[in-house]
Design a protein around this motif. Structure first.
Motif, mmCIF file in Angstrom:
data_model
loop_
_atom_site.group_PDB
_atom_site.id
_atom_site.type_symbol
_atom_site.label_atom_id
_atom_site.label_comp_id
_atom_site.label_asym_id
_atom_site.label_seq_id
_atom_site.Cartn_x
_atom_site.Cartn_y
_atom_site.Cartn_z
ATOM 1 N N ASP A 53 11.319 40.156 28.754
ATOM 2 C CA ASP A 53 12.488 39.292 28.893
ATOM 3 C C ASP A 53 13.624 40.055 29.572
ATOM 4 O O ASP A 53 14.554 40.525 28.912
ATOM 5 N N ILE A 54 13.549 40.171 30.884
ATOM 6 C CA ILE A 54 14.550 40.946 31.628
ATOM 7 C C ILE A 54 15.949 40.386 31.432
ATOM 8 O O ILE A 54 16.907 41.139 31.193
ATOM 9 N N MET A 88 14.315 46.674 35.276
ATOM 10 C CA MET A 88 13.360 46.141 36.239
ATOM 11 C C MET A 88 12.102 45.615 35.561
ATOM 12 O O MET A 88 11.668 46.143 34.542
ATOM 13 N N GLY A 89 11.508 44.565 36.170
ATOM 14 C CA GLY A 89 10.413 43.868 35.516
ATOM 15 C C GLY A 89 9.019 44.290 35.914
ATOM 16 O O GLY A 89 8.058 43.979 35.212
ATOM 17 N N CYS A 90 8.865 45.003 37.056
ATOM 18 C CA CYS A 90 7.530 45.425 37.479
ATOM 19 C C CYS A 90 7.654 46.595 38.434
ATOM 20 O O CYS A 90 8.748 46.894 38.910
ATOM 21 N N VAL A 130 7.212 51.362 25.299
ATOM 22 C CA VAL A 130 8.133 50.800 24.303
ATOM 23 C C VAL A 130 7.887 49.296 24.231
ATOM 24 O O VAL A 130 7.920 48.611 25.263
ATOM 25 N N PRO A 131 7.652 48.735 23.051
ATOM 26 C CA PRO A 131 7.439 47.280 22.944
ATOM 27 C C PRO A 131 8.623 46.512 23.528
ATOM 28 O O PRO A 131 9.780 46.922 23.406
ATOM 29 N N GLY A 132 8.326 45.374 24.152
ATOM 30 C CA GLY A 132 9.361 44.595 24.816
ATOM 31 C C GLY A 132 10.515 44.221 23.912
ATOM 32 O O GLY A 132 11.673 44.223 24.342
ATOM 33 N N SER A 133 10.225 43.922 22.649
ATOM 34 C CA SER A 133 11.280 43.520 21.717
ATOM 35 C C SER A 133 12.213 44.662 21.353
ATOM 36 O O SER A 133 13.303 44.427 20.830
ATOM 37 N N GLN A 134 11.805 45.896 21.661
ATOM 38 C CA GLN A 134 12.617 47.061 21.307
ATOM 39 C C GLN A 134 13.284 47.728 22.513
ATOM 40 O O GLN A 134 14.031 48.703 22.358
ATOM 41 N N GLY A 144 4.512 43.045 28.314
ATOM 42 C CA GLY A 144 4.877 43.107 26.904
ATOM 43 C C GLY A 144 5.465 44.429 26.462
ATOM 44 O O GLY A 144 5.762 44.615 25.277
ATOM 45 N N LYS A 145 5.672 45.337 27.383
ATOM 46 C CA LYS A 145 6.231 46.647 27.029
ATOM 47 C C LYS A 145 6.917 47.231 28.252
ATOM 48 O O LYS A 145 6.917 46.644 29.334
#
Length: 375
Positions: free
Chosen positions: A268-269, A292-294, A329-333, A314-315
């Motif tokens: 979730d950028i 950045m997303g990718c 690092v997990p995306g939520s963190q 997802g990370k």
């Protein structure tokens, strides 16, 4: 290069950095509230603050505000030159006079004499909404007419020997403002104050200001700016710094390089960027943070940034100074991890920052006793 004029401790023109201005939107007779707003503006990076002085009572209140702050204060004067004289007695660091409603040369000369005795600069501030009909063409406002309106008052000041002059020409229309300031810059070497007046609410006002000011500043025109927005004036200061950072004219706070996202994005950028921006809003260090997303552009941006997130499925990976510091690092963190990383690195540099602030010239901090102001 424009000539130099000093407002309090802040230089304008003469090769000095473009100074950031704003204006309070409170009744200055409520001195305590005005001081609080001035201090909030200063904390956001405002270097010169203008206040409305529509009455003798307001002019007297200026003295109470001036006693409690260190940022230079500009008295905004319309219609009655006597208010300018009272503002000078109250300690104003600069005056703004409007040629559209202060028209008597003798009265302007009185103000110039009083300002000259105190070493206080005057801004000749022309606005399209109040330009004198003498300088319109069949009732139509033109760039040439706005310039002549400004030069009319400039010449009166010059005849008295007054030279600490700043000039501004503002309109809502970007092409009109740009053309007028281009013409003006060819006619005078005084510092120019830029702005798109009545630019509009929210995003539309910021966009109009960024386009208009950006054109002129990119051409080397302009020595100080105000972004005019309704509402909390702190937003004006934040927008001004964004404009100056974007043009690489000044650096304060974080420059964010954020992926616009596409089908490759796996975290979730937008949410991460907004949380990081919100939690680091108080950072004044000039940092470049990439989110950045990718890997397509992300790898290169991460390597160029002071701090970065390079997202995956997802990370993501955290970077500092172009080097990986925390992979997977997990995306939520990710947002929390990046904020903590930046805060930790800033804290490690705190001793050097404290010494730099100790050595900073006076005039950039609110008085410690600001709570003692009474209306």
């Amino acid at each position: 290069m424009s000539r130099a004029v000093t407002v309090g401790s802040v230089p304008i023109g003469g090769g000095a950095p473009v100074a950031v201005q704003s204006m309070t939107n409170l009744d200055i007779r409520d001195a305590a509230a005005t001081v609080e707003q001035v201090c909030r503006l200063q904390a956001a990076g405002c270097e010169i603050v203008r206040v409305a002085v529509p009455s003798a009572a307001a002019a007297r209140a200026l003295a109470a505000v001036k006693a409690e702050v260190s940022v230079p204060l500009v008295a905004d004067i319309h219609y009655d030159h006597r208010l300018a004289l009272l503002a000078l007695e109250a300690g104003a660091d600069k005056l703004r006079l409007n040629p559209g409603n202060i028209k008597d040369p003798h009265k302007i000369e009185q103000v110039a004499a009083a300002a000259g005795e105190r070493g206080v600069p005057i801004r000749v501030g022309v606005n399209a909404g109040s330009v004198d009909s003498r300088f319109t063409s069949g009732g139509k406002i033109t760039a040439a007419g706005l310039v002549e309106a400004a030069l009319w008052q400039v010449e009166i000041l010059e005849r008295t020997g007054f030279a600490d002059i700043v000039v501004s020409i503002k309109a809502h229309e970007i092409p009109l403002t740009v053309e007028a300031n281009r013409l003006l810059s060819r006619r005078v070497d005084y510092p120019l104050h830029l702005g798109i007046t009545e630019s509009g609410p929210g995003l539309s006002g910021v966009v109009s200001s960024a386009v208009g000011l950006g054109i002129l500043l990119s051409e080397g025109i302009g020595d100080t700016i105000r972004v005019s927005l309704p509402g909390d004036p702190v937003a004006e200061v934040e927008a001004a710094w964004d404009i100056l950072r974007s043009l690489q004219l000044r650096q304060r706070g974080i420059t964010y390089v954020v992926c616009p996202t596409c089908g490759r994005t796996g975290v979730d950028i937008a949410g991460i960027a907004e949380r990081v921006r919100r939690e680091l809003h108080d950072v004044t260090e000039p940092l470049r943070v990439a989110i950045m997303g990718c890997p397509v552009n992300g790898l290169g941006e991460a390597q160029r940034a002071d701090f970065a997130i390079l997202g995956g499925r997802g990370k993501g990976t955290l970077y500092a100074n172009g080097q990986v510091v925390q992979p997977q690092v997990p995306g939520s963190q990710l947002a929390r991890a990046l904020v903590d990383l930046i805060r930790t690195r800033i804290a490690a540099d705190a001793p050097g920052k404290a010494q730099a602030e100790k050595e900073m010239p006076k005039g950039f901090h609110c008085s410690a006793n600001q709570g003692g102001v009474h209306a």
